[in-house]
Write a protein that holds these residues in place. Structure first.
Motif, PDB file in Angstrom:
ATOM      1  N   LYS A  10       7.906  -2.427  -3.189  1.00  0.00           N
ATOM      2  CA  LYS A  10       8.845  -2.608  -2.132  1.00  0.00           C
ATOM      3  C   LYS A  10      10.095  -3.786  -2.650  1.00  0.00           C
ATOM      4  CE  LYS A  10       7.720  -3.155   2.566  1.00  0.00           C
ATOM      5  NZ  LYS A  10       7.154  -3.661   3.721  1.00  0.00           N
ATOM      6  N   HIS A  55       3.744   8.018 -12.660  1.00  0.00           N
ATOM      7  CA  HIS A  55       3.044   6.872 -11.851  1.00  0.00           C
ATOM      8  C   HIS A  55       1.623   6.319 -12.371  1.00  0.00           C
ATOM      9  CE1 HIS A  55       1.969   4.770  -7.962  1.00  0.00           C
ATOM     10  NE2 HIS A  55       0.960   5.109  -8.178  1.00  0.00           N
ATOM     11  N   PRO A  64       0.942  -1.150  -0.173  1.00  0.00           N
ATOM     12  CA  PRO A  64      -0.082  -0.023   0.059  1.00  0.00           C
ATOM     13  C   PRO A  64       0.745   1.168  -0.178  1.00  0.00           C
ATOM     14  CG  PRO A  64      -0.729  -1.444   1.856  1.00  0.00           C
ATOM     15  CD  PRO A  64       0.502  -2.120   1.173  1.00  0.00           C
ATOM     16  N   MET A  65       0.491   2.371  -0.458  1.00  0.00           N
ATOM     17  CA  MET A  65       0.817   3.604  -0.560  1.00  0.00           C
ATOM     18  C   MET A  65       1.259   4.241   0.899  1.00  0.00           C
ATOM     19  SD  MET A  65       1.397   5.699  -3.290  1.00  0.00           S
ATOM     20  CE  MET A  65       1.324   5.689  -4.772  1.00  0.00           C
ATOM     21  N   GLY A  66       0.331   3.850   1.839  1.00  0.00           N
ATOM     22  CA  GLY A  66       0.049   4.604   3.124  1.00  0.00           C
ATOM     23  C   GLY A  66      -1.193   5.260   3.473  1.00  0.00           C
ATOM     24  N   GLU A  84      -3.050   1.320  -9.109  1.00  0.00           N
ATOM     25  CA  GLU A  84      -2.532   2.529  -8.927  1.00  0.00           C
ATOM     26  C   GLU A  84      -2.456   3.373  -7.450  1.00  0.00           C
ATOM     27  OE1 GLU A  84      -4.137   1.567 -11.490  1.00  0.00           O
ATOM     28  OE2 GLU A  84      -2.402   1.279 -12.810  1.00  0.00           O
ATOM     29  N   ASP A 127       1.098  10.276   1.557  1.00  0.00           N
ATOM     30  CA  ASP A 127       1.781   9.828   0.535  1.00  0.00           C
ATOM     31  C   ASP A 127       1.549  10.184  -1.005  1.00  0.00           C
ATOM     32  OD1 ASP A 127       3.755   8.132   2.148  1.00  0.00           O
ATOM     33  OD2 ASP A 127       2.005   7.242   2.841  1.00  0.00           O
ATOM     34  N   THR A 147       2.355   1.037  -4.256  1.00  0.00           N
ATOM     35  CA  THR A 147       3.380   1.286  -4.548  1.00  0.00           C
ATOM     36  C   THR A 147       4.224   0.041  -4.306  1.00  0.00           C
ATOM     37  OG1 THR A 147       5.591   2.722  -4.132  1.00  0.00           O
ATOM     38  CG2 THR A 147       4.363   1.913  -2.232  1.00  0.00           C
TER      39      THR A 147
END
Lengths: 435, 435
Positions: free
Chosen positions: A424, A410, A130-132, A419, A214, A422
């Motif tokens: 890691k 993005h 997740p983006m956050g 979308e 984010d 993100t």
């Protein structure tokens, strides 16, 4: 009225509002952590619970919505906007169903995007996470409140909502209902927070909460989006402005072209994937334009055109002389600007000058024209022999969409759950060091 | 001195500088179009030609570089910075070789990312295309000028360069040499342009060239990057700040932990993937810390530590009391901050508080610790039993890298050629309209 205009600058921020919004963002960040590692089953169960809670609270929500509508009427809000704002039990049911559909979609989190074992034995995986914290700044449509919360939840993110003041009462109740339902599921309420209480300065504070928020997604008119883009230090995904063109090539089948033009312009006005401009190859104009102008006029479309186009207007069809302002305008109405171009190059030049990079369509039977149009037009979506109206997350099979990105970074085009994530890199060794 | 500081604001911009930079950007956009549809063969031939041209112009470049070095010495620039700035025929050869390596990499442009045929028969393809115009703002390393030009060319983009004033003479000649070589290949010179002549205000104008410049990549120190992030309305990819941690778990093998800590800290200092902090599980501290502090001290590393760490310092090893400033500092030097944590949760909390989101490493033999660290730490790269120094585009097998992104939007971690592209949806129908 509901948008943050450029007169709202950083300088207007009081420390109190800034602190309050940063506190919301901090709690959002903490809440997001608990969701980042939640299983799909947990998230889907929560989405179902949110849907049930909204339906159960229909009366409460409709009552709050009535206050917004009353205020809107007192302020002289147009019937169109009032209709967008209005909630009924049926509409709430549809909004709840959208949450249930989200539950049926695959979870983007955990997808391994790339992976390999390096020559030195290191195991490499790039995993979707997740983006956050996602910030949403939008206008007077209370369904966006629920959609955004649902999309964020499914993609493992916390969301901070700044809705339009026109829908303030509805949004307040909706966020409260969602919060109670989250809590009942053992999830933190802070996953879905509203900063509507802090008004426009709150929105500005959100745009400056870099490091806590984010990504910011503005949804609404061009001026709202431009304000967020200009003001924000948080990364923004620009959405929505669609100054879309249909180009009818010399080789186009007249009936196909007519269908696509009518569908692109009149299927639904007021949406970003509607066509606002029609370009016609000079060689196609004599056969195509009189019929097209006639059909558009009959459908109630106001016509703007260059001199050549005016020459093709049938008896009784008015074509207003088009100005540069027309070429640059997203009408979002039954209105279109029409131009005759010498050839494909003329169409490409015109589109390069005026396109907002959303959707551009060509109608052609010629392979070279099609290939050149696809290669040379720089836009989120290109339609070959199809209506501009197809640029849409649901139509593309991506499921629910949070908006249509017209930027290149993005995400470009319809943005689905993926979308909102993100990645890691996870690198696993056995004591590996760089030689 | 070479960085844009926050005192350079929009207000300082004269109209002349703004107009000049916007003109550069417009020409860049036009040039980018010719490259967007260029074949890989054309681009690779150009890269080889640029490499040859640089080698052929070695004398000219070294002479210009001598002026930069002379100015640097007169200004009291440190030996370290002068070394980064210095060009020799050998270094120019290595820079040229990097261009040749780029030619050997696959072309990201044209890759079909996703594709399907929809139920209604529409054919959908999402294809990788160049961004368009890439802006680079960087400091005193003339090799970045060539690297950025090469990466942009290979990925089909035009590039606008704003280098540090310390390397101005070198960059001027390099850009001239590259421009001549592009022209000889039948490509527009405007593909590689410098705005160094417009100084800092030129850099600010570049940050505001939204709509003409598609992405800005700042490379350099934290203050340069923060200025670009704060000031820019063009989308930015934040790179490089790495306040990286190594956490030694209770179960860690002492020798493995020692190797990884030493490699992460001392293999190369002054790079973003070097470790700046060491966290040690209280249960591992008695066996591990005295040896680690001794080894770090022997390698000339200045030690900062919390009270517990100080208690483990062997005779004759000085541990300076660590402050919050230490936890937050990217030393980029032979210096480290060390802390004893109660357990894995303590390590996760510390990293969540102080991490810059670049690279975080765990040394452990415990599966649960490893899985929790991977799941709960939010960062571009996580190393399990491997040195932080592996976060690198070459090490990851991505080929040349334009930087390491520490943001979540668009790119996270090492950015290769693919990250300099965006996508375009191409939808092909047979007269399809929305029902």
């Amino acid at each position: 009225m509901t948008s943050l205009d450029s007169t709202t600058r950083t300088a207007d921020l009081t420390d109190d509002v800034r602190d309050a919004v940063l506190d919301v963002a901090r709690r959002s960040k903490v809440a997001a952590r608990s969701l980042a590692t939640a299983t799909r089953a947990t998230k889907d169960a929560a989405l179902q619970a949110l849907a049930d809670a909204l339906v159960a609270a229909s009366d409460e929500i409709v009552a709050a919505n009535a206050k917004d509508l009353e205020r809107g009427r007192a302020n002289g809000t147009s019937e169109g906007l009032l209709d967008r704002l209005a909630l009924t039990p049926e509409r709430i049911g549809a909004i709840a169903d959208a949450l249930r559909e989200l539950a049926a979609l695959p979870d983007p989190v955990g997808e391994v995007v790339r992976g390999s074992t390096l020559p030195n034995g290191l195991r490499l995986r790039q995993v979707r996470v997740p983006m956050g914290v996602v910030g949403m700044i939008y206008e007077a449509r209370p369904n966006v409140t629920v959609d955004a919360a649902g999309l964020a939840l499914k993609s493992g993110n916390a969301v901070i909502l700044r809705g339009g003041s026109a829908a303030a009462s509805s949004n307040e109740v909706i966020v409260e209902v969602l919060g109670r339902a989250l809590e009942a599921q053992g999830l933190p309420r802070d996953l879905v927070q509203s900063i509507d209480a802090y008004g426009r300065p709150g929105g500005v504070a959100l745009m400056h909460a870099r490091g806590l928020v984010d990504v910011l997604v503005p949804r609404g008119g061009a001026s709202l989006i431009q304000t967020v883009v200009q003001e924000s230090t948080v990364p923004v995904i620009e959405t929505g402005v669609g100054n879309c063109h249909v180009y009818v090539d010399e080789s186009a089948d007249v009936e196909t072209a007519l269908n696509i033009v009518m569908n692109s312009k009149t299927h639904r006005v007021g949406v970003c994937n509607a066509a606002e401009n029609l370009l016609v190859h000079a060689g196609a104009a004599p056969d195509f334009l009189p019929a097209a102008l006639d059909a558009l006029d009959a459908a109630g479309v106001v016509l703007h055109g260059d001199t050549a186009t005016q020459g093709y207007a049938p008896e009784g069809v008015e074509v207003i002389p088009a100005t540069d302002e027309d070429w640059g305008t997203e009408y979002l109405a039954l209105e279109i600007a029409v131009r005759v171009v010498d050839d494909l190059d003329g169409a490409i030049d015109h589109i390069r000058t005026w396109s907002s990079g959303h959707t551009e369509a060509i109608v052609t039977r010629d392979l070279t024209s099609s290939e050149r149009f696809v290669a040379e037009i720089d836009t989120a979506a290109i339609m070959v022999n199809a209506s501009t109206r197809f640029t849409d997350g649901q139509q593309f099979g991506l499921g629910a969409e949070i908006g249509i990105s017209t930027q290149k970074l993005h995400a470009r085009g319809p943005m689905g759950l993926g979308e909102l994530t993100t990645t890691k890199w996870i690198v696993t060794g056995d004591g590996h060091v760089r030689p």
